[in-house]
Design an enzyme around this catalytic site. Structure first.
Site, mmCIF file in Angstrom:
data_model
loop_
_atom_site.group_PDB
_atom_site.id
_atom_site.type_symbol
_atom_site.label_atom_id
_atom_site.label_comp_id
_atom_site.label_asym_id
_atom_site.label_seq_id
_atom_site.Cartn_x
_atom_site.Cartn_y
_atom_site.Cartn_z
ATOM 1 N N GLN A 9 0.845 -1.359 0.162
ATOM 2 C CA GLN A 9 -0.005 0.117 0.030
ATOM 3 C C GLN A 9 0.878 1.058 -0.143
ATOM 4 O O GLN A 9 1.729 1.336 0.610
ATOM 5 C CB GLN A 9 -1.143 -0.051 0.995
ATOM 6 C CG GLN A 9 -2.196 1.123 1.231
ATOM 7 C CD GLN A 9 -2.876 0.696 2.303
ATOM 8 O OE1 GLN A 9 -3.051 -0.443 2.980
ATOM 9 N NE2 GLN A 9 -4.066 1.437 2.748
ATOM 10 N N SER A 88 4.432 -6.193 2.812
ATOM 11 C CA SER A 88 3.045 -6.156 3.562
ATOM 12 C C SER A 88 1.795 -6.635 2.543
ATOM 13 O O SER A 88 1.936 -7.834 2.391
ATOM 14 C CB SER A 88 2.959 -4.752 3.934
ATOM 15 O OG SER A 88 1.684 -4.413 4.694
ATOM 16 N N LEU A 89 0.981 -5.932 2.235
ATOM 17 C CA LEU A 89 0.058 -6.585 1.197
ATOM 18 C C LEU A 89 0.681 -7.031 -0.019
ATOM 19 O O LEU A 89 0.123 -8.100 -0.395
ATOM 20 C CB LEU A 89 -0.818 -5.102 0.753
ATOM 21 C CG LEU A 89 -1.365 -5.099 -0.708
ATOM 22 C CD1 LEU A 89 -2.531 -6.268 -0.708
ATOM 23 C CD2 LEU A 89 -1.757 -3.955 -1.245
ATOM 24 N N ARG A 113 -8.988 -8.619 4.057
ATOM 25 C CA ARG A 113 -7.968 -7.960 4.592
ATOM 26 C C ARG A 113 -8.119 -6.398 4.683
ATOM 27 O O ARG A 113 -8.021 -5.925 5.891
ATOM 28 C CB ARG A 113 -6.612 -8.378 3.927
ATOM 29 C CG ARG A 113 -5.278 -7.612 4.587
ATOM 30 C CD ARG A 113 -4.036 -8.098 3.897
ATOM 31 N NE ARG A 113 -2.794 -7.664 4.727
ATOM 32 C CZ ARG A 113 -2.101 -6.757 4.382
ATOM 33 N NH1 ARG A 113 -2.620 -5.434 3.691
ATOM 34 N NH2 ARG A 113 -1.254 -6.544 4.965
ATOM 35 N N HIS A 198 0.603 -3.121 11.043
ATOM 36 C CA HIS A 198 1.745 -4.289 11.772
ATOM 37 C C HIS A 198 2.043 -3.630 13.112
ATOM 38 O O HIS A 198 3.330 -3.570 13.435
ATOM 39 C CB HIS A 198 3.085 -3.914 11.016
ATOM 40 C CG HIS A 198 2.646 -4.242 9.299
ATOM 41 N ND1 HIS A 198 2.384 -5.894 8.994
ATOM 42 C CD2 HIS A 198 2.506 -3.524 8.124
ATOM 43 C CE1 HIS A 198 2.232 -5.718 7.689
ATOM 44 N NE2 HIS A 198 2.283 -4.503 7.399
ATOM 45 N N GLN A 247 1.046 -11.631 10.349
ATOM 46 C CA GLN A 247 1.895 -10.521 9.450
ATOM 47 C C GLN A 247 1.190 -9.446 9.956
ATOM 48 O O GLN A 247 1.819 -8.093 9.856
ATOM 49 C CB GLN A 247 1.901 -10.802 7.913
ATOM 50 C CG GLN A 247 2.569 -9.505 7.015
ATOM 51 C CD GLN A 247 1.849 -9.311 6.112
ATOM 52 O OE1 GLN A 247 0.816 -8.682 6.180
ATOM 53 N NE2 GLN A 247 2.397 -9.502 4.841
#
Length: 295
Positions: A9, A88-89, A113, A198, A247
């Site tokens: 992102q 991440s994503l 998500r 996170h 995660q």
């Protein structure tokens, strides 16, 4: 050895994916399928929307996923990864491109998500800040000093040497930024993000994502996937699922992931998706390897 990496992102931009849609029949079919799965025309927002529309988490995450995965799949025979990773994503993009989940299931997971994270951000407001020019250990120490029983700040994204992103409650972030600057950080600036990604504040989203993952079929990927939680290669579907769940509240160990990929033989990195953020990070981690977009 060839490594393919997928951004997270923040890499999005208006117009992303339009060239693919206009010039590639397979891409057009996948984008149209995505509109049907999501129940709204995400391509309209991606190609012709405003920055404000595109930066909504529920739009950003599937948009970046779509651009990234479709870019990789449209490479055809040129997409032969020896290893993959995503920031991440981007980890979900990497898993879909490497066949651990189908394109359709990957998109559904990304949307689940995104919605779960949006709700968590509204329930537990927070933010993130970029820290430049201090050792990781010093930043971790200051995060601990700046946290209380009711307000927390943690190291969230270990991006590359000298660049780390912290995440948590807004007041704890402010306290930490002041202490980090006093300790000699070149920069310690809050970011314009929707929440404390996170970090422990994402716990409600983690619980929702766990349900969605449990209902999704995972297979062994075509190559090792270096996952964010430990920076290590994984091929076992059960391990991949557990790491994907963890995660959301764990740190993104991107620096370690790239270093381990290089140690395991990667010397050519291709970033699939919008922007050049990962190429820049890889260049700062190791200048001896090649890092580029799709050629």
């Amino acid at each position: 050895m060839k490594a393919f990496v997928f951004p997270g992102q923040g890499a999005q931009f208006v117009g992303m994916g339009k060239d693919l849609y206009d010039n590639n029949e397979k891409a057009r079919e996948l984008f149209d399928k995505a509109n049907d799965i999501l129940g709204f025309s995400i391509t309209d927002i991606m190609f012709n929307g405003t920055d404000e529309q595109l930066t909504q988490t529920k739009v950003t995450q599937p948009a970046v996923f779509l651009h990234s995965v479709i870019s990789a799949l449209c490479l055809g025979e040129e997409f032969k990864p020896d290893m993959v990773a995503g920031h991440s994503l981007g980890e979900l993009s990497a898993l879909a491109a490497a066949g651990a989940v189908s394109f359709e299931d990957g998109l559904r997971l990304v949307y689940a998500r995104a919605m779960a994270m949006q709700q968590a951000c509204e329930a537990n407001p927070g933010t993130m800040a970029a820290v430049i020019g201090l050792p990781d250990e010093k930043i971790e120490e200051i995060c601990k000093e700046s946290s209380t029983d009711t307000s927390v700040v943690v190291a969230a994204n270990y991006n590359c040497p000298g660049q780390l992103v912290i995440s948590g409650n807004t007041d704890a972030i402010q306290t930490a930024c002041e202490k980090l600057k006093a300790a000699g950080a070149k920069r310690a600036l809050p970011l314009k993000v929707g929440g404390a990604f996170h970090s422990p504040l994402m716990q409600p989203a983690k619980e929702q994502l766990e349900k969605a993952i449990a209902e999704t079929t995972f297979s062994a990927p075509v190559c090792p996937v270096y996952q964010n939680v430990d920076g290590m290669p994984h091929t076992d579907p059960e391990e991949i699922k557990a790491n994907l769940i963890a995660q959301l509240t764990s740190s993104v160990r991107w620096n370690s992931s790239v270093q381990n990929m290089i140690k395991d033989g990667a010397d050519d990195f291709t970033e699939c998706g919008p922007g050049k953020v990962l190429q820049g990070m890889i260049g700062r981690i190791d200048k001896t390897v090649s890092a580029h977009g799709i050629l």
